[in-house]
Write a protein that holds these residues in place. Structure first.
Motif, mmCIF file in Angstrom:
data_model
loop_
_atom_site.group_PDB
_atom_site.id
_atom_site.type_symbol
_atom_site.label_atom_id
_atom_site.label_comp_id
_atom_site.label_asym_id
_atom_site.label_seq_id
_atom_site.Cartn_x
_atom_site.Cartn_y
_atom_site.Cartn_z
ATOM 1 N N ILE A 78 0.817 -1.216 0.000
ATOM 2 C CA ILE A 78 0.000 0.000 0.000
ATOM 3 C C ILE A 78 0.849 1.263 0.000
ATOM 4 O O ILE A 78 0.502 2.263 -0.634
ATOM 5 N N TYR A 79 2.006 1.228 0.691
ATOM 6 C CA TYR A 79 2.850 2.420 0.771
ATOM 7 C C TYR A 79 3.588 2.701 -0.530
ATOM 8 O O TYR A 79 4.173 3.771 -0.701
ATOM 9 N N SER A 80 3.567 1.739 -1.466
ATOM 10 C CA SER A 80 4.337 1.904 -2.697
ATOM 11 C C SER A 80 3.479 2.280 -3.897
ATOM 12 O O SER A 80 3.998 2.408 -5.011
ATOM 13 N N LEU A 81 2.183 2.433 -3.712
ATOM 14 C CA LEU A 81 1.280 2.639 -4.849
ATOM 15 C C LEU A 81 1.569 3.931 -5.606
ATOM 16 O O LEU A 81 1.119 4.088 -6.748
ATOM 17 N N TYR A 82 2.294 4.843 -4.996
ATOM 18 C CA TYR A 82 2.564 6.136 -5.640
ATOM 19 C C TYR A 82 3.933 6.174 -6.308
ATOM 20 O O TYR A 82 4.312 7.198 -6.880
ATOM 21 N N GLY A 83 4.677 5.050 -6.237
ATOM 22 C CA GLY A 83 6.024 5.041 -6.792
ATOM 23 C C GLY A 83 7.031 5.630 -5.817
ATOM 24 O O GLY A 83 6.695 5.981 -4.679
ATOM 25 N N HIS A 84 8.268 5.740 -6.281
ATOM 26 C CA HIS A 84 9.326 6.230 -5.396
ATOM 27 C C HIS A 84 10.425 6.903 -6.213
ATOM 28 O O HIS A 84 10.629 6.575 -7.389
ATOM 29 N N THR A 85 11.106 7.853 -5.587
ATOM 30 C CA THR A 85 12.201 8.588 -6.226
ATOM 31 C C THR A 85 13.409 8.597 -5.301
ATOM 32 O O THR A 85 13.260 8.679 -4.075
ATOM 33 N N ALA A 86 14.602 8.520 -5.881
ATOM 34 C CA ALA A 86 15.845 8.629 -5.118
ATOM 35 C C ALA A 86 16.900 9.261 -6.017
ATOM 36 O O ALA A 86 16.673 9.463 -7.219
ATOM 37 N N LEU A 87 18.044 9.578 -5.429
ATOM 38 C CA LEU A 87 19.181 10.096 -6.195
ATOM 39 C C LEU A 87 20.322 9.089 -6.138
ATOM 40 O O LEU A 87 20.601 8.510 -5.086
ATOM 41 N N ARG A 88 20.964 8.905 -7.283
ATOM 42 C CA ARG A 88 22.100 7.976 -7.358
ATOM 43 C C ARG A 88 23.400 8.741 -7.559
ATOM 44 O O ARG A 88 23.488 9.624 -8.422
ATOM 45 N N TYR A 89 24.410 8.373 -6.770
ATOM 46 C CA TYR A 89 25.769 8.911 -6.921
ATOM 47 C C TYR A 89 26.651 7.752 -7.348
ATOM 48 O O TYR A 89 26.822 6.776 -6.617
ATOM 49 N N ILE A 128 2.905 14.602 2.314
ATOM 50 C CA ILE A 128 2.699 13.788 1.125
ATOM 51 C C ILE A 128 2.668 14.602 -0.161
ATOM 52 O O ILE A 128 3.146 14.151 -1.209
ATOM 53 N N PHE A 129 2.165 15.828 -0.118
ATOM 54 C CA PHE A 129 2.025 16.615 -1.340
ATOM 55 C C PHE A 129 3.161 17.617 -1.560
ATOM 56 O O PHE A 129 3.473 17.938 -2.705
ATOM 57 N N PHE A 130 3.771 18.112 -0.497
ATOM 58 C CA PHE A 130 4.693 19.228 -0.653
ATOM 59 C C PHE A 130 6.123 18.965 -0.171
ATOM 60 O O PHE A 130 7.012 19.756 -0.462
ATOM 61 N N ASP A 131 6.348 17.888 0.555
ATOM 62 C CA ASP A 131 7.698 17.617 1.049
ATOM 63 C C ASP A 131 7.840 16.113 1.241
ATOM 64 O O ASP A 131 7.633 15.583 2.334
ATOM 65 N N ASN A 132 8.200 15.425 0.163
ATOM 66 C CA ASN A 132 8.238 13.963 0.225
ATOM 67 C C ASN A 132 9.476 13.420 -0.485
ATOM 68 O O ASN A 132 10.403 14.168 -0.806
ATOM 69 N N CYS A 133 9.464 12.132 -0.790
ATOM 70 C CA CYS A 133 10.646 11.483 -1.360
ATOM 71 C C CYS A 133 10.933 11.936 -2.783
ATOM 72 O O CYS A 133 12.033 11.692 -3.297
ATOM 73 N N ALA A 134 9.977 12.570 -3.453
ATOM 74 C CA ALA A 134 10.200 13.084 -4.810
ATOM 75 C C ALA A 134 10.588 14.558 -4.803
ATOM 76 O O ALA A 134 11.486 14.975 -5.542
ATOM 77 N N THR A 135 9.934 15.355 -3.972
ATOM 78 C CA THR A 135 10.230 16.792 -3.958
ATOM 79 C C THR A 135 11.601 17.084 -3.355
ATOM 80 O O THR A 135 12.252 18.058 -3.753
ATOM 81 N N GLN A 159 2.355 19.056 -9.043
ATOM 82 C CA GLN A 159 2.174 17.727 -9.641
ATOM 83 C C GLN A 159 3.411 16.861 -9.476
ATOM 84 O O GLN A 159 3.326 15.629 -9.546
ATOM 85 N N GLN A 160 4.548 17.479 -9.237
ATOM 86 C CA GLN A 160 5.804 16.728 -9.144
ATOM 87 C C GLN A 160 5.983 16.006 -7.818
ATOM 88 O O GLN A 160 7.016 15.374 -7.593
ATOM 89 N N PHE A 161 4.969 16.034 -6.961
ATOM 90 C CA PHE A 161 5.038 15.213 -5.749
ATOM 91 C C PHE A 161 4.962 13.735 -6.112
ATOM 92 O O PHE A 161 5.397 12.877 -5.332
ATOM 93 N N LEU A 162 4.411 13.422 -7.294
ATOM 94 C CA LEU A 162 4.381 12.048 -7.774
ATOM 95 C C LEU A 162 5.651 11.754 -8.571
ATOM 96 O O LEU A 162 5.982 12.502 -9.500
ATOM 97 N N PRO A 163 6.367 10.685 -8.261
ATOM 98 C CA PRO A 163 7.599 10.359 -8.993
ATOM 99 C C PRO A 163 7.417 10.274 -10.494
ATOM 100 O O PRO A 163 8.277 10.713 -11.257
#
Length: 405
Positions: free
Chosen positions: A59-70, A159-166, A227-231
């Motif tokens: 359920i926690y993954s239904l919105y996708g996920h974003t990260a940064l790679r070095y 969830i909308f303004f400060d999350n793993c994508a923003t 809209q960019q809160f979604l990965p």
């Protein structure tokens, strides 16, 4: 004369101090500049990429996920900076989540371990390698390292303004030598409710949970940045974005790679009945009770008590959400129908005493129906409103027809 000699000595001493400070400054410059130059030059072999993970069935993954790679191609150092770590076993987690006090944190892990996790779930993982100067790579990497300090890694999740994508987006944007220009998406201005509904499509109860908690603000059109809160939206915009450096527009993304191909995802069976189906069952039961009451000239109080208890308990959660820090829950018109008020009148209704509860319920339900002009309600809420109006009608007309309450 002594006074004049004193001032001369002071001037000479100040001159010596200035020379010493200048010498020290030049010495530090000689020492530091080569170090900085080396740090920048070694970034030639470094790639920094935006990593986007497709949803899986948790359920926690239904919105996708974003990260940064070095990724340092020379040394082999390959790290994922992941702003999506939370601790569901922490004390009072559910209470903090409802009130918008959920804390997430930045974690750093080997890239392969991160990819293995998503491969196990059958989720596709892609990387957009960013077209950066060496100075920009160094600034971004240093900012990530600073964020990972123990005193900085925890942040208040929104969830909308400060999350793993923003967070990755803002880290990148704030350390470029020029602004990012996103290609506009003409005719695309969905609401937050519509976007999260697209993510939970096929998961009826997850959609219902979102819709019951989100308020009027979730139905307003969104900006491109929102809209960019979604990965998936952030990834789409990065592909079409440019960086303006000294008047020159350059693509933000130099290359797109597939790190993990899409795999087989097994959907676990959920509750067999949808929220709408449950509301229809309630409606059928309400009409059966109403028909029986009409025939027997009576009122079945236990049915009212059960309905009022369920609505009152659900209403307690919605009432709490009015005080939550979540940005889109503070004005939720569904609280007109689901609120704690029925719990206050349980005893007199159960005892068959006269009460003004049903008059109040009639007013609130009618206001709820009018509020539907501004807010999209959760599935089945209009059916519930009809059931409530049926009970209100039954009680308000009972005395007129001399029905035993």
């Amino acid at each position: 004369m002594k006074k004049r000699a004193y001032f001369c000595n002071v001037k000479q001493n100040m001159h010596v101090v200035r020379k010493l400070l200048l010498t020290l400054f030049l010495a530090l410059t000689v020492v530091v500049r080569p170090s900085l130059a080396q740090d920048v030059s070694r970034m030639d072999s470094v790639e920094i990429g935006l990593v986007t993970c497709a949803p899986h069935e948790e359920i926690y993954s239904l919105y996708g996920h974003t990260a940064l790679r070095y990724h340092d191609l020379r040394t082999g150092e390959d790290l994922i900076f992941n702003y999506g770590i939370f601790r569901p076993n922490s004390k009072l987690f559910i209470w903090h989540f409802i009130m918008g006090h959920t804390d997430y944190e930045l974690a750093v892990s080997p890239t392969q371990a991160f990819l293995n996790y998503y491969e196990k779930w059958g989720s596709q993982v892609t990387e957009q390698v960013l077209q950066l100067t060496n100075e920009e790579k160094l600034l971004i990497f240093n900012a990530l390292r600073e964020n990972y300090l123990p005193e900085n890694r925890v942040y208040r999740y929104n969830i909308f303004f400060d999350n793993c994508a923003t967070r990755p987006r803002d880290i990148v944007a704030s350390h470029l030598s020029g602004p990012i220009e996103y290609a506009p998406r003409e005719g695309f201005s969905p609401s937050f409710r519509e976007m999260v509904g697209d993510c939970t499509y096929g998961h009826d109860w997850a959609t219902f949970g979102n819709d019951i908690l989100l308020g009027v603000r979730a139905d307003l059109p969104t900006t491109q940045a929102e809209q960019q809160f979604l990965p998936v939206n952030l990834s789409y915009d990065f592909d079409r974005a440019f960086v303006v450096r000294q008047g020159q527009r350059e693509p933000l993304v130099s290359e797109r790679r597939e790190l993990v191909p899409p795999g087989l995802q097994i959907m676990e069976p959920g509750f067999p009945l949808s929220p709408f189906a449950c509301s229809l069952i309630l409606l059928a039961l309400t009409m059966m009770v109403f028909t029986y009451e009409q025939m027997k000239k009576t009122i079945i109080r236990w049915f009212d008590v059960l309905l009022m208890t369920a609505m009152g308990l659900a209403g307690c959660i919605l009432a709490l959400m009015l005080f939550s820090e979540h940005p889109a829950t503070s004005t939720n018109l569904q609280v007109l129908l689901l609120n704690p008020l029925p719990l206050l009148f349980l005893w007199p209704v159960a005892r068959g005493r006269k009460t003004r509860f049903f008059v109040l319920q009639l007013i609130l339900t009618l206001l709820f129906l009018v509020g539907g002009l501004w807010q999209s309600y959760a599935e089945g809420m209009y059916v519930l409103a009809f059931c409530v109006l049926t009970r209100v009608f039954r009680h308000l007309t009972a005395s007129r027809y001399n029905i035993k309450v």
